[in-house]
Design a protein around this motif. Structure first.
Motif, PDB file in Angstrom:
ATOM      1  N   ARG A  86       0.830  -1.205   0.000  1.00 46.22           N
ATOM      2  CA  ARG A  86       0.000   0.000   0.000  1.00 46.22           C
ATOM      3  C   ARG A  86       0.864   1.253   0.000  1.00 46.22           C
ATOM      4  O   ARG A  86       1.820   1.365   0.781  1.00 46.22           O
TER       5      ARG A  86
ATOM      6  N   GLY B  10       1.338   7.412   3.128  1.00 43.30           N
ATOM      7  CA  GLY B  10       0.742   8.737   3.138  1.00 43.30           C
ATOM      8  C   GLY B  10      -0.778   8.710   3.052  1.00 43.30           C
ATOM      9  O   GLY B  10      -1.403   7.651   2.953  1.00 43.30           O
ATOM     10  N   ARG B  11      -1.363   9.909   3.104  1.00 47.51           N
ATOM     11  CA  ARG B  11      -2.803  10.031   3.033  1.00 47.51           C
ATOM     12  C   ARG B  11      -3.282   9.661   1.626  1.00 47.51           C
ATOM     13  O   ARG B  11      -2.797  10.207   0.645  1.00 47.51           O
ATOM     14  N   PRO B  12      -4.246   8.757   1.500  1.00 50.22           N
ATOM     15  CA  PRO B  12      -4.709   8.353   0.162  1.00 50.22           C
ATOM     16  C   PRO B  12      -5.454   9.492  -0.517  1.00 50.22           C
ATOM     17  O   PRO B  12      -6.268  10.179   0.114  1.00 50.22           O
ATOM     18  N   PRO B  13      -5.221   9.704  -1.787  1.00 44.60           N
ATOM     19  CA  PRO B  13      -5.921  10.769  -2.518  1.00 44.60           C
ATOM     20  C   PRO B  13      -7.361  10.363  -2.834  1.00 44.60           C
ATOM     21  O   PRO B  13      -7.755   9.203  -2.672  1.00 44.60           O
ATOM     22  N   GLU B  14      -8.143  11.336  -3.299  1.00 42.00           N
ATOM     23  CA  GLU B  14      -9.524  11.051  -3.661  1.00 42.00           C
ATOM     24  C   GLU B  14      -9.604  10.120  -4.867  1.00 42.00           C
ATOM     25  O   GLU B  14     -10.443   9.225  -4.916  1.00 42.00           O
TER      26      GLU B  14
ATOM     27  N   LYS C 105      -9.330   4.772  -2.058  1.00 39.69           N
ATOM     28  CA  LYS C 105      -9.513   5.322  -0.721  1.00 39.69           C
ATOM     29  C   LYS C 105     -10.569   4.515   0.025  1.00 39.69           C
ATOM     30  O   LYS C 105     -11.585   4.119  -0.545  1.00 39.69           O
ATOM     31  N   ASP C 106     -10.337   4.270   1.298  1.00 38.44           N
ATOM     32  CA  ASP C 106     -11.260   3.538   2.177  1.00 38.44           C
ATOM     33  C   ASP C 106     -11.388   2.061   1.814  1.00 38.44           C
ATOM     34  O   ASP C 106     -12.317   1.391   2.267  1.00 38.44           O
TER      35      ASP C 106
END
Length: 326
Positions: A238, A241-245, A275-276
């Motif tokens: 994976r 960092g923060r996953p983008p939209e 995401k999610d």
């Protein structure tokens, strides 16, 4: 009436009626096979799926007009006449064979006015749920119902090239040759670019070999296995960092040869991180096309037109509404 105008322009039902075998003799023949076929088709286009409606439609002014012939002077066929036509006439072996060829002949006739420069064939199966004792009806574990498992071949315009009604418990690729080979034969002499798409149900070495001999560029989804996953092992981590939209999409190209294959073939892998979602969406495609992994994947995704055409047939024409036979 708009359908009838199109029918007249291409002589669709006239040509279809001429292809059917009429063994009736004598002078008491009220309706031609072409007229009966028109009534059968236009009744369903108007939303009347049951032959019980035929008596009422027989005196309907619009139905009489579109059927033509004797119906314009008197009336169209009754329920009993239509029932005999659909259960006794159309089910004769020679007429069933003519009906299987019919859609291809219609397409061929339309293409004479505007010849295509390419052909894309999409092979797909579907489910037609049954509720009675129809011959060939069987339980299908994938669809989890008693059904038929028909096979369809569409072109890129959503036109049905050929179809085959099969028993409910057969595999997706069962009897694929009887559907695909006649369609390929019709386009064999034309100067066309030829393409083929199919889902994982058609990931069969016989299909690859046939298409390669016929000069088709294909993209067929491969069922995943451990060997394929090893080729993309580094893509399965994976991203940090923060996953983008928008999904993070990665591709990989490599060669692969299954035990049942006669040679090594090109495979494209696509890994999507959404995401999610904890795990990525992974797909493998075997292909003989060039242009890069993204181009092959884009081409393969176009097979959704066949799925939409099947959905249209089910919802608009109710072609899964099948009669019951004891």
């Amino acid at each position: 009436l708009a359908y009838r105008d199109l029918d007249n322009a291409f002589a669709l039902t006239a040509r279809a009626g001429a292809a059917l075998t009429d063994w009736r003799t004598g002078t008491n023949i009220r309706h031609s096979l072409t007229a009966l076929l028109r009534q059968s088709i236009y009744s369903r286009l108007a939303g009347y799926d049951d032959l019980n409606d035929a008596d009422r439609l027989a005196v309907d002014p619009v139905m009489r007009q579109v059927v033509g012939g004797r119906a314009m002077r008197k009336q169209a066929a009754s329920t009993s006449q239509m029932a005999h036509f659909e259960t006794e006439v159309l089910t004769r072996s020679d007429n069933l064979a003519a009906l299987m060829e019919l859609s291809g002949k219609w397409i061929e006739q339309a293409q004479q006015r505007r010849p295509p420069d390419r052909i894309i064939l999409d092979l797909d199966s579907s489910v037609s749920q049954t509720h009675g004792q129809q011959e060939g009806s069987a339980y299908n574990g994938y669809f989890e119902c008693t059904c038929y498992h028909p096979l369809f071949c569409f072109n890129q315009d959503g036109d049905l090239e050929r179809a085959l009604l099969r028993n409910g418990n057969v595999a997706s690729a069962d009897d694929w040759r009887s559907v695909l080979e006649p369609v390929v034969a019709r386009y064999r002499l034309g100067k066309l670019k030829r393409y083929f798409r199919g889902d994982a149900g058609f990931a069969h070495p016989g299909v690859y070999e046939f298409l390669e001999v016929e000069g088709y560029l294909y993209a067929i989804r491969l069922p995943a296995n451990a060997v394929l996953y090893r080729e993309i092992q580094d893509l399965m981590t994976r991203p940090v960092g923060r996953p983008p939209e928008k999904p993070i999409v990665k591709y990989r190209e490599f060669t692969y040869r299954a035990a049942s294959w006669d040679k090594t073939r090109h495979v494209v892998a696509k890994v999507e991180w959404h995401k999610d979602e904890l795990f990525p969406r992974v797909g493998f495609i075997v292909t003989n096309r060039g242009g890069g992994a993204a181009s092959v994947t884009w081409f393969y995704n176009g097979r959704g037109t066949a799925e939409q055409a099947i959905k249209e047939g089910k919802l608009a024409l109710n072609w899964t509404r099948l009669s019951c036979h004891d």
